[in-house]
Each structure stands twice: as C-alpha cells, then as structure tokens.
Design an enzyme around this catalytic site. Structure first.
Site, PDB file in Angstrom:
ATOM      1  N   TYR A 206      -0.233   7.457  -4.862  1.00 45.31           N
ATOM      2  CA  TYR A 206       0.193   6.091  -5.187  1.00 45.31           C
ATOM      3  C   TYR A 206      -0.956   5.144  -5.521  1.00 45.31           C
ATOM      4  O   TYR A 206      -0.720   4.006  -5.887  1.00 45.31           O
ATOM      5  CB  TYR A 206       0.955   5.469  -3.997  1.00 45.31           C
ATOM      6  CG  TYR A 206       2.322   6.067  -3.785  1.00 45.31           C
ATOM      7  CD1 TYR A 206       3.331   5.894  -4.736  1.00 45.31           C
ATOM      8  CD2 TYR A 206       2.614   6.792  -2.639  1.00 45.31           C
ATOM      9  CE1 TYR A 206       4.588   6.431  -4.540  1.00 45.31           C
ATOM     10  CE2 TYR A 206       3.875   7.334  -2.441  1.00 45.31           C
ATOM     11  CZ  TYR A 206       4.858   7.157  -3.394  1.00 45.31           C
ATOM     12  OH  TYR A 206       6.094   7.684  -3.203  1.00 45.31           O
ATOM     13  N   LYS A 207      -2.190   5.587  -5.362  1.00 46.09           N
ATOM     14  CA  LYS A 207      -3.307   4.641  -5.425  1.00 46.09           C
ATOM     15  C   LYS A 207      -3.814   4.450  -6.859  1.00 46.09           C
ATOM     16  O   LYS A 207      -3.309   5.051  -7.789  1.00 46.09           O
ATOM     17  CB  LYS A 207      -4.424   5.107  -4.497  1.00 46.09           C
ATOM     18  CG  LYS A 207      -3.943   5.583  -3.138  1.00 46.09           C
ATOM     19  CD  LYS A 207      -3.292   4.495  -2.283  1.00 46.09           C
ATOM     20  CE  LYS A 207      -2.780   5.121  -0.975  1.00 46.09           C
ATOM     21  NZ  LYS A 207      -2.360   4.165   0.019  1.00 46.09           N
ATOM     22  N   MET A 208      -4.855   3.653  -7.017  1.00 50.94           N
ATOM     23  CA  MET A 208      -5.374   3.322  -8.349  1.00 50.94           C
ATOM     24  C   MET A 208      -5.685   4.592  -9.151  1.00 50.94           C
ATOM     25  O   MET A 208      -5.400   4.680 -10.336  1.00 50.94           O
ATOM     26  CB  MET A 208      -6.667   2.489  -8.242  1.00 50.94           C
ATOM     27  CG  MET A 208      -6.525   1.119  -7.613  1.00 50.94           C
ATOM     28  SD  MET A 208      -5.487  -0.023  -8.556  1.00 50.94           S
ATOM     29  CE  MET A 208      -6.361  -0.170 -10.098  1.00 50.94           C
TER      30      MET A 208
END
Ligand SMILES: *Cc1c(COP(=O)(O)O)cnc(C)c1O
Length: 425
Positions: A206-208
């Site tokens: 889900y992160k950058m």
C-alpha cells in the site's frame, strides 16, 4: 435551484463523470523494469543476499540507495516490513522491557505492535491539525521511564520534527521516525527518516513504493545499526568483514534478493510518482482554498509533503459526515472516521489488544512489567478524536490528470456551496 447545482444526494447529476483512478501508488506502476529485475535474480539463482557480493547484491544496492538518498551512514533492508524496521530500530536503541515509548494515537497499529514486540509500553499522545504527533502532548506524556518518541509522518505529511527533536534532546530521548506512509518526503530539505536518530520505511503493497513486503531502517549511529542488524540476523557477524559485532539472539528479518530487486526498480520510480502526486495535491489545494467552511489540514513543511492526501476539517463532526456523504454521492471516494466499513486500525480506539492490554505471552508480558500503572480507554485522546471526527480526506494518486482534479475540485465546491446554503456545514 438549477439541475447542474443540485447535489447528487438530492437527485442531481454527480459532478464526477470520469471514474477516478485508484489510490495505490508504486504497485500500480509495476512494469517491465520490475519484471526484468526480479527475473534476473531468478536466473542467477542467488536469492540469499549474503551469497552475493556488495556490488551484485540487490539488498546491498537497495541499502546503498537509501543511504545516498537520506545521507545517513547506515541502512538495513528487512524482509518483513516497516514493522520489522521499527522493531530493529527500537532494539538498536537499546529499548526493552518496561521502557515507555511515546507514539501518536493516529498511526497504523503496527507502530504500537513494534513497541510491544520488544517489551516496551506504548504511551499514546494526541495529534495536531497536521494529523501527526502533537509536541505539546508529547511533553505531557514524558515520565522518568520514557526512552523514545516515534513521530509518524502520516499520510505523506511530515511531523513537527523541530519541536519533537527539541523535546527529545531536553529529556535525553531517542527519536525513531515512522516513515511508512511518507517514503520520499522531506522536512525542510532533509529526507524524512534522517531527521531523528533513526528512520523506518515500509515497502509494503500500500505504500509509496513496494517490494511486496519489506522495509528499510536508516541511521547515522553505528551502535543502533549494529544492534538492529543483529536483531535482523543474529549470524550477522559471519557475513560481515569486521568482527566487532554485539552478540545476542535475533530473529530472521533478512531481505531476500527478489524483494530487493523489486524494491530497487520501484525506488527509481519514486521521484516521478512524487512529482505527480505533489502537482495534483497543489492543484486541488489551490482550487479549493477559498472555501470558507472548510479549513485545510496544516502541514509542518508543505514543500516536503508527499501530496498523497487532500484533507480538510469541517466545523464539527455532523458537518463532516454530511459533507463526506454528499461528496461520495458526487463520485468522489473520501473518508471520515465514520464511514469505514471495518474498525479503522489507524485510530487508537480500534487497537483492541492495546486498549485491553492483551498479549501472546501467558504471563501478560510486557504489560506486567510496566513501571507504573498504565491504563488505556477509547476516549483517552479527546483532541485526536475531535480532530479526526471533523476531518474529510481524499487519497490522491499519481495517475490523476488535470481533468480528474478539476472534476473533484468542482465536486468539492458544489457540495460546499450546496450544504453551506442550507446551513448544514
Ligand atoms: C504500513 C505501516 C506500518 C507497517 O509497515 P508494514 O510494512 O506493513 O510492516 C507502520 N507504520 C505505519 C504508519 C504504516 O502505515
């Protein structure tokens, strides 16, 4: 009222006609470079990082990139995620049973879990209008047992690091930045993660950017690094050139070369992703800045914000709910703390095992080892609940084009004006 201004909740046409791209980041951009990089590792068949030398190890190269980007002397890639990077950071700092660690009441539950994993007691503090740790609340939470502070750069936005570092210096505390949601962000020019004593990044889906799972811990402090590295692999001294390593039992949090290769390919995408999320954030912020009934989320350094969240506050929570529902009807997915389908594990009152002091250990460790009575309850952070209760947030994405931003801005303005006209905002 004309049909064009009639709100969608009242049966009018919705403002957004083009479906908006999703809100994930790096994972959406996985393409040939990632496929190439991972396949190359498979062809080589050396998936274990320590069988490759420094130049060819994907894990080493990933660490090198983080060292270059943050300017810190040490980086440690971990396979198990930001949670493991936080655990290694805490162990690195020598934090253990009964030590108190101050964390914000708004962060993913993993921040609290990392403290508990090393036996530390998470002490919850309020957030400010940036949705990050409020220094005034930190100051009040300090006791003789406090050892560290974990500021969390929530939803891409830097925490008030000058104030937090200042408090830490005065009380001789360590600062471990949780950069899981702000990979690539900066604070007055310094990369996030390099502002405190150590910083923990996540490379989860889900992160950058993502390595599938994974994380990176960075620090300038050799003791923190070596202790963290032993925690991540207690055989560390066998892989390293020098023999001056501490020795104690660790886990196996090693990074595997497949993940590191994916993470490296994604790292190259980070500047491009940030450029577009930031441009979108600026466009949307400018186009909605004049709205009188909504006040923007503050930011301790707007130029360092990752631009992944547009957030505003309504005057009270009923207004925020009405605004959120009307906006969703216009075709803009958005969130308040009220419209979550499942309890939001980013808000402390949904951290069930913290609230109830539950643990896997039959003796109740580490709560049994707290050095003073510690109690939690769902209403304990009124400022945090009030702030989140009034907050409406929209997740932005690098694939939004100006046309998307324009439609979303129009929807926001339409709902604002429509609800304000009938005194519902
Ligand atoms: C995702 C996240 C973590 C944990 O990272 P994992 O890679 O899932 O272990 C920690 N803190 C915050 C604020 C997060 O958003």
């Amino acid at each position: 009222m004309t049909t064009t201004t009639q709100l969608a909740i009242d049966g009018g046409p919705s403002a957004v006609t083009d479906p908006l791209p999703g809100t994930l980041h790096g994972v959406l951009d996985i393409g040939e470079p990632e496929i190439e990089a991972v396949t190359a590792v498979l062809r080589r068949k050396t998936i274990f990082r320590f069988l490759n030398d420094r130049q060819t190890s994907e894990s080493c190269r990933l660490e090198d990139r983080y060292r270059e980007w943050t300017g810190r002397r040490h980086a440690l890639a971990v396979g198990g995620g930001g949670t493991c990077a936080l655990i290694c950071g805490l162990v690195g700092m020598g934090i253990g049973t009964g030590d108190e660690v101050i964390i914000p009441g708004y962060t993913y539950i993993a921040t609290a879990a990392a403290c508990l994993s090393v036996g530390a007691i998470p002490i919850l503090a309020e957030i400010d209008q940036s949705l990050t740790l409020d220094p005034a609340s930190v100051e009040k939470a300090i006791t003789p047992h406090t050892r560290a502070i974990i500021p969390v750069h929530m939803r891409g936005c830097p925490a008030d690091m000058n104030a937090i570092n200042d408090i830490a210096a005065r009380h001789d505390l360590k600062v471990l930045e949780d950069v899981a949601q702000a990979n690539g962000g900066t604070y007055h020019g310094t990369p996030l993660g390099a502002v405190g004593h150590a910083g923990a990044f996540s490379l989860q889906h889900y992160k950058m950017i993502t390595a599938g799972e994974g994380g990176v811990l960075i620090t300038d402090d050799e003791d923190i690094f070596k202790r963290a590295a032993i925690k991540h692999d207690s055989a560390m001294q066998f892989w390293a050139d020098d023999q001056t390593w501490p020795s104690f039992a660790g886990e196996n949090y090693r990074m595997c070369e497949l993940r590191a290769a994916l993470g490296l390919a994604q790292f190259d995408r980070l500047p491009g992703i940030l450029e577009r999320t930031r441009a979108n954030w600026h466009m949307l912020t400018e186009r909605t800045a004049h709205l009188e009934k909504l006040s923007p989320r503050t930011c301790h350094d707007p130029s360092g914000d990752c631009g992944i969240t547009w957030a505003v506050f309504a005057a009270d929570s009923p207004s925020a709910r009405r605004f959120s529902e009307a906006l969703a009807a216009e075709g803009v997915p958005n969130a308040t703390i009220f419209n979550k389908r499942i309890p939001d594990r980013h808000i402390y009152n949904a951290w069930d095992y913290v609230m109830e002091k539950r643990t896997s250990d039959p003796t109740g460790w580490p709560w049994t080892q707290a050095r003073r009575p510690i109690e939690y309850h769902p209403q304990m952070l009124p400022q945090t609940l009030n702030t989140l209760g009034r907050c409406i947030a929209i997740g932005l994405n690098q694939h939004w084009r100006e046309g998307h931003i324009q439609q979303v801005a129009e929807a926001i303005i339409k709902v604002h004006d429509g609800l304000a006209a009938r005194d519902e905002l």
